[in-house]
Scaffold this active site. Structure first.
Site: not given
Ligand code: ZN
Length: 301
Positions: A61, A65, A139, A264
């Protein structure tokens, strides 16, 4: 050689010890770069990964980050004169962000990077490496995970080959043709080999628990999965579209995963030991709490 090179493991903000995300899967001749966060180019240098090793890029995505390192990688490919195409897979709804990252600043653009926007679940590439497919995640923006599946093969059994009197170049001939006549007797490849299941790799980044997570994890020899939070912050995980280490462990246990790589991590946790402990309560297999500039072998079948 099949291994995961961990380039970065931090979500949201990097720390002194953790760079933003970045993962390279070495899979025979392939070098698939997943989610190049800021600083990926230098993390590659520190990990012994050359731009010429890259054969493909997959973005889950477009949060920074997971992709702000793409411009550096793109321009490095051209600087190093990589002449073979390096395809990029990314959520289709983020086309405008891909456009910006691909052409962030002026440079001598040499490397062809065919664009493969992902709109729905299914295969996105096939080759000698097997099938690469994408599955939608849950998400706060469009997010897709990726899964690499090698087709099943056959493993030759030396004792049966010897018993059948097959050796040397005849082995290759048998593998190619599927049968061979030895001393007037027909021997098929099935008689002297057994099925070897193909290896599977799963990559799950930013998401809540959803069907896509399980589709990606199913039977994975190696699963890389986000575990941003610990269970104490479960409400935050739900709100911001993330997983806890306990959820990641549960997914691994229910999906028959062999090696679980947690990554993560939120910068709120200075010590990663809690992630292993939470996941281990649910999952009895190998757990790796990812650290930058490390390698995790894909376990042999
Ligand atoms: Zn992330």
């Amino acid at each position: 050689m099949r291994e995961l090179v961990v380039l970065g493991t931090a979500c949201q903000a990097p720390t002194r010890r953790r760079n933003h995300n970045g993962y390279l899967l070495r899979w025979d001749g392939e070098g698939i770069l997943f989610d190049p966060g800021e600083g990926t180019q230098r993390q590659m240098l520190l990990s012994g990964v050359a731009a010429t090793d890259l054969t493909r890029v997959c973005l889950s995505h477009f949060h920074g980050d997971h992709c702000l390192g793409l411009p550096g990688v793109v321009q490095r490919l051209s600087l190093d004169q990589v002449s073979r195409p390096v395809p990029v897979h990314f959520p289709a709804s983020g086309q405008e962000y891909l456009d910006r990252l691909r052409h962030a600043t002026p440079f001598h653009d040499v490397t062809d990077m065919p664009e493969h926007p992902v709109e729905e679940d299914g295969p996105v590439a096939t080759g000698t490496f097997g099938t690469l497919s994408a599955h939608r995640l849950d998400h706060t923006i469009d997010s897709f995970g990726y899964r690499l599946v090698e087709p099943p093969g056959r493993r030759m059994l030396p004792d049966r080959l010897a018993a059948a009197g097959i050796a040397g170049p005849d082995v290759g001939r048998l593998q190619r043709d599927g049968w061979l006549v030895v001393d007037g007797r027909r021997v098929t490849v099935d008689e002297v080999s057994e099925q070897r299941p193909g290896q599977r790799f799963g990559f799950v980044m930013d998401t809540r628990l959803c069907d896509g997570v399980y589709a990606l994890a199913e039977g994975a020899d190696l699963l890389v999965i986000e575990s941003t939070y610990l269970s104490a912050e479960r409400a935050l995980a739900d709100r911001f579209g993330h997983l806890t280490a306990a959820q990641a462990g549960r997914v691994a246990a229910e999906s028959g995963v062999r090696t679980l790589v947690l990554s993560h991590f939120s910068q709120r946790y200075p010590d990663p030991d809690g992630f292993r402990a939470e996941a281990a309560e649910k999952f009895g297999g190998t757990i790796v709490v990812a650290e930058d500039i490390t390698r995790v072998p894909v376990p042999k079948r």
